[in-house]
Design a protein around this motif. Structure first.
Motif, short mmCIF file in Angstrom:
data_model
loop_
_atom_site.label_atom_id
_atom_site.label_comp_id
_atom_site.label_asym_id
_atom_site.label_seq_id
_atom_site.Cartn_x
_atom_site.Cartn_y
_atom_site.Cartn_z
N ASP A 653 -16.09 -3.46 5.56
CA ASP A 653 -15.74 -4.19 4.33
C ASP A 653 -14.61 -3.52 3.57
O ASP A 653 -13.95 -4.18 2.75
N LEU A 654 -14.38 -2.22 3.81
CA LEU A 654 -13.32 -1.50 3.10
C LEU A 654 -13.04 -0.20 3.83
O LEU A 654 -13.94 0.41 4.41
N VAL A 655 -11.78 0.22 3.78
CA VAL A 655 -11.36 1.46 4.43
C VAL A 655 -10.75 2.39 3.37
O VAL A 655 -9.85 1.98 2.61
N LEU A 656 -11.26 3.62 3.31
CA LEU A 656 -10.66 4.68 2.49
C LEU A 656 -9.84 5.55 3.43
O LEU A 656 -10.38 6.17 4.36
N LEU A 657 -8.52 5.61 3.18
CA LEU A 657 -7.60 6.16 4.17
C LEU A 657 -6.76 7.28 3.56
O LEU A 657 -5.97 7.03 2.63
N ASP A 658 -6.94 8.50 4.05
CA ASP A 658 -6.12 9.62 3.58
C ASP A 658 -4.70 9.46 4.12
O ASP A 658 -4.50 9.09 5.28
N CYS A 659 -3.71 9.73 3.26
CA CYS A 659 -2.32 9.48 3.66
C CYS A 659 -1.74 10.58 4.54
O CYS A 659 -0.78 10.34 5.27
N THR A 660 -2.30 11.78 4.48
CA THR A 660 -1.69 12.93 5.18
C THR A 660 -2.54 13.34 6.38
O THR A 660 -2.95 14.49 6.50
N LEU A 661 -2.82 12.39 7.25
CA LEU A 661 -3.57 12.70 8.46
C LEU A 661 -2.67 13.38 9.48
O LEU A 661 -1.45 13.14 9.51
N PRO A 662 -3.22 14.22 10.33
CA PRO A 662 -2.40 14.82 11.40
C PRO A 662 -2.06 13.78 12.46
O PRO A 662 -2.84 12.85 12.71
N GLY A 663 -0.90 13.93 13.06
CA GLY A 663 -0.49 12.97 14.08
C GLY A 663 -0.10 11.65 13.47
O GLY A 663 0.93 11.53 12.78
N MET A 664 -0.90 10.65 13.66
CA MET A 664 -0.67 9.32 13.10
C MET A 664 -1.12 9.33 11.64
O MET A 664 -2.31 9.33 11.34
N ASP A 665 -0.17 9.34 10.69
CA ASP A 665 -0.55 9.47 9.29
C ASP A 665 -1.14 8.16 8.75
O ASP A 665 -1.18 7.13 9.42
N GLY A 666 -1.60 8.22 7.48
CA GLY A 666 -2.27 7.07 6.89
C GLY A 666 -1.38 5.85 6.76
O GLY A 666 -1.86 4.71 6.88
N PHE A 667 -0.09 6.04 6.53
CA PHE A 667 0.83 4.91 6.40
C PHE A 667 0.94 4.15 7.73
O PHE A 667 0.93 2.91 7.76
N ALA A 668 1.03 4.91 8.82
CA ALA A 668 1.11 4.27 10.14
C ALA A 668 -0.20 3.56 10.48
O ALA A 668 -0.19 2.47 11.07
N VAL A 669 -1.33 4.15 10.08
CA VAL A 669 -2.62 3.52 10.35
C VAL A 669 -2.73 2.19 9.59
O VAL A 669 -3.16 1.17 10.14
N ALA A 670 -2.34 2.20 8.31
CA ALA A 670 -2.41 0.97 7.52
C ALA A 670 -1.51 -0.11 8.11
O ALA A 670 -1.89 -1.29 8.20
N SER A 671 -0.30 0.26 8.52
CA SER A 671 0.61 -0.72 9.15
C SER A 671 0.01 -1.28 10.43
O SER A 671 0.12 -2.49 10.69
N ALA A 672 -0.65 -0.41 11.20
CA ALA A 672 -1.26 -0.89 12.45
C ALA A 672 -2.41 -1.85 12.17
O ALA A 672 -2.60 -2.83 12.90
#
Length: 747
Positions: A653-672
């Motif tokens: 129902d909702l995702v809490l996403l840290d922006c500074t993840l190693p490798g694939m960062d949070g911005f790339a995850v959100a775009s995906a």
């Protein structure tokens, strides 16, 4: 020529400003429409000649105008439920307006020919259609259809006449409509390309070329701030969880001081960041409605103990009619106030530091928020005051410590005041102290009435204030006035008992506030004397002490023996009203003033499915603890690839996403995530921009910098800043979680 918009991610904040501007501009067009119709109906004799038609067209004008004004009035509510939905409703009103006025244009042309009514309606239609060229860049198709609806009926009516003059006017209107059609397309294309340029990342310097010293410094500052914020997120997060446990009153006071001290450390980090941004013109503002009194009281709690440790009394006088909520950037405003309070404490060794807050204007409209911080410190000469907001490290006397009255903190204040269209200044006299003032234009939210139980109980009661600092006495006077009671300050300790006895003989309902600030032992002795006098048994005594005095054995013994209620300084409304409510057996008077709409209970919260993507173990523990307190279950993963794989198998129902993840960062995850949603949606959903989407909330330590804009560009719905606050987390979850959990939808 293809006029399709440039491929660019939609910046929700930018588009919201554009949509709000379109809504606000439409009000002028609606009012002008009503005026023009009245003009042609009476001065143009449409009503006298064709009464039935005039009434029918007039009714349609009123209905469409009322609908459009309603859409504008409910902008915040409708937009919050979905930007696409609001744009659809707004577009319907826009096209309905065009249909009505196109019909009016064609009707007056057929009925009255090329005369007064024709030219009045023509001027109106041309004016509002031309004005639409830059009013709503987010929708090209609606504006082009609008052109056709406004002009085609009149063009057809003119072309059907046998008069060459009519054919010429029809040709001119058709040419102008075509011109507008192409201009709208060109402006729309230019808008999206301009937005793409604004959002395009700055090109990095070519390899081998050194970056400027300022760029290197900014990079180091941002990295350092982010590294410092991560452990502080853990510390303040754990303190927030500790606040939810069972603590004694004394432990709560110590916890409050520790938590506020941590926030002060964060403010120092923010000062360093903002000074760098001011130098490079990168200040970002995030205005929204917030509880101004609550924010000010938090600052008092933070600096009260610090001032007390230096032997200085911190007091605050907040006008009793101060608006509950105002619209502005809460963090920036409090940053300015914290700097001014810190500066006052730093340069004061005795006396009182007083904060005065007022709001000039309507409590349900625009006004001016005024803050004044007055100290009794060393003061300054006029020359020092004049150059106070200049950079002292660039001045000739930069090496003179005496010249550094405020360091870069005051430079930050000046830069923030300018960015928020406000003003800041200082008035000072050597040896007598200084008064820093800060004025900011703000919008107040419509007045919200308070609960009346406490006012009813305290009506006409008489409060005697003894031994308090001037600011404390003024604050109590403001609060008593707000509660329909009255107050009186008595400086003569020996006269207090006589005044109380006289009041009891006259049947007064009396309260006595005894403060230890002026004469500690005299205040404690007076407490004992009042308690020992049978004639004063009806007088309710309240003792005011500092945080340190609260734990002293003599004070604790007196409080225990006499059953005295205690207020710790600095005083503010929240603490005072809570204590008075407890004394009179009432509920907390402020806890229920503003309540969120209850759409769920603890049982329903357990049905929601939340996903946390966080690689820092301490931050994960903080979020787990907070969500457990709120009653939400949670699954967590530590990297972006694992999150995407889990979301492929399970629904959240909702995702809490840290922006500074190693490798694939949070911005790339959100775009995906957004790309996957787009790929799985139907063509109709893509065309109408109604894609099914899971809310994604970014978590970043750099929301005041560029991370927030990157979050929205990547497709995130909201951003939470580290250190996380429990109430902010709950607010965001309530706003973005669907009304029905996904588990129940499947059942």
């Amino acid at each position: 020529m293809n006029y399709s918009p440039a491929p660019v991610s939609k910046d929700r904040k930018v588009l919201r400003r554009i949509d709000f501007g379109a809504a606000r501009t439409s009000v002028t067009g609606v009012l002008a429409a009503l005026a023009v119709y009245v003009l042609i109906a009476w001065a143009g004799r449409l009503y006298q000649d064709f009464e039935g038609l005039a009434l029918g067209l007039g009714l349609m004008v009123l209905v469409v105008s009322a609908y459009r004004l309603l859409i504008v009035a409910r902008f915040d509510t409708l937009y919050a439920s979905g930007p696409a939905r609001w744009r659809t409703l707004f577009g319907v009103g826009l096209l309905a307006h065009a249909c009505v006025w196109g019909a009016i244009f064609g009707s007056v042309t057929v009925l009255h020919g090329v005369g007064f009514n024709f030219f009045a309606v023509a001027l109106y239609n041309i004016g509002v259609t031309t004005g639409l060229s830059g009013a709503w860049m987010a929708s090209l198709r609606s504006r082009q259809v609008y052109i056709a609806l406004m002009f085609v009926p009149a063009i057809i009516a003119l072309a059907a006449t046998d008069v060459p003059q009519g054919w010429l006017l029809a040709l001119l209107l058709a040419i102008y409509a075509g011109y507008l059609y192409r201009m709208f397309a060109s402006l729309h294309d230019t808008f999206w390309h301009a937005l793409a340029r604004v959002r395009r990342p700055t090109a990095s310097a070519p390899a081998g070329l050194p970056r400027s010293g300022q760029d290197i410094q900014l990079s180091l500052v941002y990295r350092l701030a982010q590294e410092l914020r991560t452990p502080m997120n853990s510390m303040l997060g754990m303190l927030a969880l500790l606040d939810e446990t069972e603590l004694t009153d004394e432990q709560k006071e110590y916890h409050q001081v520790a938590a506020q001290s941590g926030r002060l450390s964060l403010s120092l980090i923010d000062d360093v960041l903002d000074y760098s941004r001011i130098l490079t013109g990168r200040i970002a503002l995030n205005p929204d409605f917030f509880d101004v009194r609550e924010a000010l009281e938090q600052a008092l709690d933070a600096y009260g103990h610090i001032a007390e440790s230096k032997g200085v009394e911190l007091t605050a006088v907040l006008k009793h009619d101060l608006p509950r909520r105002v619209r502005g950037d809460r963090e920036r405003i409090m940053q300015v106030l914290n700097n001014l309070l810190s500066n006052a404490v730093k340069f004061s060794d005795q006396g009182e530091i007083r904060l005065d807050v007022d709001f000039q204007g309507d409590n349900d409209g625009d006004g001016l928020l005024q803050l004044r911080v007055t100290d009794q410190g060393v003061g300054m000469t006029p020359e020092q005051a004049t150059s106070l907001f200049d950079d002292p490290f660039q001045a000739p006397e930069a090496d003179n410590p005496a010249a550094r009255r405020g360091g870069f903190g005051l430079l930050v204040c000046k830069g923030l005041a300018d960015a928020m269209a406000g003003r800041i200044g200082v008035e000072s006299t050597p040896g007598e102290g200084s008064c820093f003032w800060f004025e900011l234009p703000m919008q107040a939210q419509p007045y919200i009435s308070e609960r009346t139980d406490l006012r009813r109980v305290l009506r006409d009661q008489h409060l005697l204030v003894v031994g308090a600092a001037s600011g404390t006495a003024a604050m109590l006077g403001e609060e008593m006035q707000a509660l329909d009671a009255n107050s009186e300050v008595i400086d003569d300790y020996d006269a207090v008992l006589g005044v109380l006895r006289e009041g009891q003989r006259e049947g007064q309902r009396q309260l006595l506030y005894l403060d230890t600030w002026a004469r500690r032992e005299a205040a404690l002795n007076l407490c004992r004397a009042v308690a020992a006098d049978p004639a004063l048994a009806a007088v309710q005594v309240i003792l005011g002490v500092s945080v340190d005095e609260r734990s002293q054995p003599s004070v604790q013994k007196l409080v225990r023996e006499q059953g005295l209620p205690v207020l710790t300084r600095p005083l503010h409304r929240r603490a005072l009203r809570l204590l008075l409510s407890q004394l009179y057996g009432l509920d907390d008077p402020l806890a229920t003033e503003l309540q969120f709409a209850e759409f769920d209970d603890r049982t329903q919260r357990k049905d929601y499915r939340l996903l946390l993507v966080e690689n820092d173990h301490a931050s994960e523990l903080v979020l787990r603890g907070m969500l457990a307190k709120l009653g939400y279950p949670l699954k967590s993963v530590s990297d972006g690839e694992a999150a995407l794989a889990l979301m492929q198998r399970e629904t959240f129902d909702l995702v809490l996403l840290d922006c500074t993840l190693p490798g694939m960062d949070g911005f790339a995850v959100a775009s995906a995530i957004r790309e996957r949603e787009r790929a799985e949606a139907s063509p109709q959903q893509v065309a109408l921009d109604t894609l099914p989407r899971v809310p994604v909330i970014g978590v970043s330590a750099d929301i005041m910098g560029g991370a927030q804009a990157r979050c929205f560009a990547a497709g995130m719905d909201d951003v939470l800043g580290k250190p996380l606050q429990l109430d902010q987390l709950e607010t965001v979850l309530r706003h973005w979680l669907p009304a029905t959990p996904s588990q129940k939808e499947k059942q």
